[in-house]
Enzyme design. Sequence first.
Site, PDB file in Angstrom:
ATOM      1  N   TYR A 164       0.813  -1.206   0.000  1.00  0.00           N
ATOM      2  CA  TYR A 164       0.000   0.000   0.000  1.00  0.00           C
ATOM      3  C   TYR A 164       0.854   1.268   0.000  1.00  0.00           C
ATOM      4  CZ  TYR A 164      -4.771   1.540   1.270  1.00  0.00           C
ATOM      5  OH  TYR A 164      -6.044   2.031   1.297  1.00  0.00           O
ATOM      6  N   LYS A 231      -0.009 -12.594   7.281  1.00  0.00           N
ATOM      7  CA  LYS A 231      -0.256 -13.680   6.324  1.00  0.00           C
ATOM      8  C   LYS A 231       1.086 -14.383   6.111  1.00  0.00           C
ATOM      9  CE  LYS A 231      -2.895 -15.858   3.402  1.00  0.00           C
ATOM     10  NZ  LYS A 231      -3.856 -16.840   3.895  1.00  0.00           N
ATOM     11  N   ASP A 284      -6.496 -14.393   7.293  1.00  0.00           N
ATOM     12  CA  ASP A 284      -7.831 -14.871   6.916  1.00  0.00           C
ATOM     13  C   ASP A 284      -8.588 -15.388   8.140  1.00  0.00           C
ATOM     14  OD1 ASP A 284      -5.565 -16.617   5.314  1.00  0.00           O
ATOM     15  OD2 ASP A 284      -6.678 -17.798   6.757  1.00  0.00           O
ATOM     16  N   ASP A 308      -6.110  -2.565   6.593  1.00  0.00           N
ATOM     17  CA  ASP A 308      -7.088  -1.815   5.810  1.00  0.00           C
ATOM     18  C   ASP A 308      -8.390  -2.602   5.732  1.00  0.00           C
ATOM     19  OD1 ASP A 308      -8.007   0.203   4.135  1.00  0.00           O
ATOM     20  OD2 ASP A 308      -7.286  -0.785   2.326  1.00  0.00           O
TER      21      ASP A 308
END
Length: 419
Positions: A164, A231, A284, A308
């Site tokens: 980002y 992740k 997740d 985000d």
Amino acid sequence: MSATSFEKLSVPKDGELIQIDGPNLKVPNRVILPFIEGDGTGGDIWRASVRVFDAAVKVAYGGERSVVWWEVYAGEKANALYGGNVWLPEDTLKAIKLATVAIKGPLTTPVGGGIRSLNVGLRQELDLYACVRPVKWVPGVPSPVREPQKLDVVIFRENTEDVYAGIEWAQGSPEAVALIDYIGKNFGKKIRLDSGIGIKPISITGTERLVRKAINYAIKEGRKSVTLVHKGNIMKFTEGAFRDWGYALAIREFRDQIITEEELWANGGTMPAGKILIKDRIADSIFQQVLLRPDEYEVLCTPNLNGDYLSDACAAQIGGLGMAPGSNIADHIGVFEATHGTAPKYADKDVINPGSVILSGVMMFEYLGWKEAANVITKALATTIDQKRVTYDLERLLPGSTLLKCSEFGSAIIENMKK
Ligand code: NAP
């Protein structure tokens, strides 16, 4: 140009600036605070919010304290004033650095084209490395889940790194072509020739300062756990490293105050009194966890992109973006902001919910140490919701409620203020 000389701004004469005193802020009684009104619905929202802020300070402190608001510019208003292709003037960055604490409405980010997101620009230029978003339900706000009160988390999202951060090259650009070629030749990794390229750096420096801030916050506010969200099972050297560096910092700098989840299970699973649990969850899985076991989480600490998604998903659980505050914090500088965008279709219609900026103001007053003013707003807002006097976004979900305009919602909160 010195730090106090501006092209088109001047420091208000009737107030005083915050001074930095070691890790603390010295906040004068007539404090100068810059504000950026914002694009789209920003004007409506600001006009309602500033009345609420001024009224709360008056109720909390009589005339002893007040805010001297200093308008600074970004987005469309900045472009109209400064011309050319200026959307985030140097003046604005200098003013915020000088005043230390500021508040802003939403800014338009053109999709594609050459203009970088102004929000990302602001965060990077001022090195506002922690995006801090508390997500807590205000009783009475319609929510899509059965027990919204169970979610009470504060999300610390890294703000300066990750995909980002804006290190990107368009498909077909010389840079993208050169990088694809270089990576193929030197590292043996094949990337399709018609790809755009984004780079995802995550550093020890960026990780450690964020995790340190999150743990310090947990200590100060008596929170029971800090969860590193990553992740790392897939992106081992960025997201996985974020987790490893986070644990290492927690053990190195906060040994007496924390216990890791691994240590907890090794010790039979009983939480020692007064310690903060440091744990981690895969990105997740945390989306399921905040829905299914929300009360097991308190402070969530995460790289940028996960944060985000997660902040908006959590905000939805407590009733949506209209009621979700946010802030971007450096070591001292803090910029408090709406978490939603400019909602351009509602611009200047006086209908939008100003709750997100109002609650960002609550966070700002807490940051300044003006807790009494923050409490006045929190209570008055809760009373107003309890009376079912709400803006369109809540009215459509809340049977029996009275529809208020944006400005009327601000006035209703002011009517409900008590010390
Ligand atoms: P958005 O402006 O957040 O609006 C999306 C929808 O969310 C609105 O249509 C509205 O839903 C609801 N909503 C947003 N703010 C609300 C509020 N205060 N009260 C009630 N409902 C609210 O998102 P977007 O349309 O994707 O983005 C528009 C522009 O804002 C883009 O240029 C984007 O880049 C920018 N943006 C800025 C920021 C920021 O400055 N921090 C953040 C995000 C996006 P309903 O129509 O269903 O009522």
